[in-house]
Design a protein around this motif. Structure first.
Motif, PDB file in Angstrom:
ATOM      1  N   CYS A 121       0.835  -1.197   0.000  1.00 26.09           N
ATOM      2  CA  CYS A 121       0.000   0.000   0.000  1.00 26.09           C
ATOM      3  C   CYS A 121       0.874   1.252   0.000  1.00 26.09           C
ATOM      4  CB  CYS A 121      -0.902  -0.004   1.233  1.00 26.09           C
ATOM      5  SG  CYS A 121      -2.083   1.355   1.247  1.00 26.09           S
ATOM      6  N   ILE A 141      -6.246  -6.736  -0.456  1.00 32.64           N
ATOM      7  CA  ILE A 141      -6.618  -7.068   0.927  1.00 32.64           C
ATOM      8  C   ILE A 141      -8.025  -7.645   1.009  1.00 32.64           C
ATOM      9  CG2 ILE A 141      -4.972  -5.473   1.991  1.00 32.64           C
ATOM     10  CD1 ILE A 141      -7.273  -3.555   2.546  1.00 32.64           C
ATOM     11  N   GLN A 146      -9.164  -9.255   4.491  1.00 31.96           N
ATOM     12  CA  GLN A 146      -8.791  -8.321   5.559  1.00 31.96           C
ATOM     13  C   GLN A 146      -9.705  -7.090   5.465  1.00 31.96           C
ATOM     14  OE1 GLN A 146      -4.636  -7.409   5.162  1.00 31.96           O
ATOM     15  NE2 GLN A 146      -4.030  -9.555   5.167  1.00 31.96           N
ATOM     16  N   GLN A 148     -11.407  -5.281   7.547  1.00 35.26           N
ATOM     17  CA  GLN A 148     -11.408  -4.188   8.518  1.00 35.26           C
ATOM     18  C   GLN A 148     -10.512  -3.029   8.070  1.00 35.26           C
ATOM     19  OE1 GLN A 148     -10.177  -7.197   8.951  1.00 35.26           O
ATOM     20  NE2 GLN A 148      -8.074  -7.031   9.692  1.00 35.26           N
ATOM     21  N   LYS A 149      -9.510  -3.271   7.208  1.00 34.78           N
ATOM     22  CA  LYS A 149      -8.615  -2.212   6.741  1.00 34.78           C
ATOM     23  C   LYS A 149      -9.246  -1.372   5.623  1.00 34.78           C
ATOM     24  CE  LYS A 149      -4.266  -4.747   7.439  1.00 34.78           C
ATOM     25  NZ  LYS A 149      -3.094  -5.265   6.697  1.00 34.78           N
ATOM     26  N   ILE A 153      -8.516   2.777   4.468  1.00 34.37           N
ATOM     27  CA  ILE A 153      -7.759   3.125   3.264  1.00 34.37           C
ATOM     28  C   ILE A 153      -8.624   3.927   2.296  1.00 34.37           C
ATOM     29  CG2 ILE A 153      -6.546   2.175   1.263  1.00 34.37           C
ATOM     30  CD1 ILE A 153      -5.692  -0.158   3.105  1.00 34.37           C
TER      31      ILE A 153
END
Length: 195
Positions: A121, A141, A146, A148-149, A153
């Motif tokens: 990233c 992601i 993943q 939750q990220k 972002i």
């Protein structure tokens, strides 16, 4: 790549901006040149079918030249040659980003799963190249589940790159936020305020 004629870029090499611009502008000039040749050959063609073919090639190449001359993202998601020239002039790392995207497109086309690719990233999202890498990283992601990220972002991309986000980029970001929201419980009010 994907049916498009494109410059093969080694993401680890250095490229002179003028040479890259000349490559992309050469495609536009070649389209107009072929259209001109086909139009001039029309006057010497005797066969009606030859004339039809020459007319088709002339119109098609003229249309391609005009559409590549307009800085735009096409309906298929490809950038026109003029937009590549402009982005490359505004962002010194843009050509390397294109190289990285090409490598990833080729690897995924050869059935390599997105989760197995080496994608990092960007730290900030102030150039178009960084935004493209950020959107790609979001896909990465999400493929790794993943979720939750994702909102963090997306929020950073909108905050830092809001002025240069295209409509297509905004649509991609909203699709990615919906995908992550469906997969995990997420703060819906936060997503609403982002948009």
């Amino acid at each position: 790549i994907g049916g498009y004629c494109n410059l093969y870029i080694d993401e680890h090499s250095d490229y002179k901006p003028n040479k890259v611009s000349a490559y992309f502008l050469g495609g536009i000039l070649m389209n107009f040149f072929i259209a001109l040749i086909c139009t001039s050959l029309l006057f010497w063609a005797n066969n009606i079918w030859t004339k039809y073919i020459l007319i088709i090639f002339a119109v098609m190449n003229f249309q391609l030249g005009v559409s590549n001359m307009i800085p735009q993202i096409t309906l298929t998601g490809m950038e026109s040659d003029m937009l590549k020239v402009i982005n490359q002039r505004n962002d010194p790392n843009y050509i390397k980003v294109l190289g990285k995207l090409q490598r990833i497109m080729l690897e995924t086309k050869n059935r390599k799963p997105l989760q197995e690719l080496d994608i990092t990233c960007p730290v900030k999202f102030t150039t178009y190249g960084e935004i493209l890498l950020g959107i790609l990283y979001l896909d990465f992601i999400i493929a790794q589940r993943q979720f939750q990220k994702v909102p963090v972002i997306i929020e950073q991309i909108i905050r830092e790159g809001g002025d240069i986000l295209s409509k297509q980029n905004k649509m991609l970001l909203s699709a990615q936020s919906v995908r992550s929201e469906i997969a995990t419980p997420c703060d819906k009010n936060r997503l609403k305020t982002m948009w």
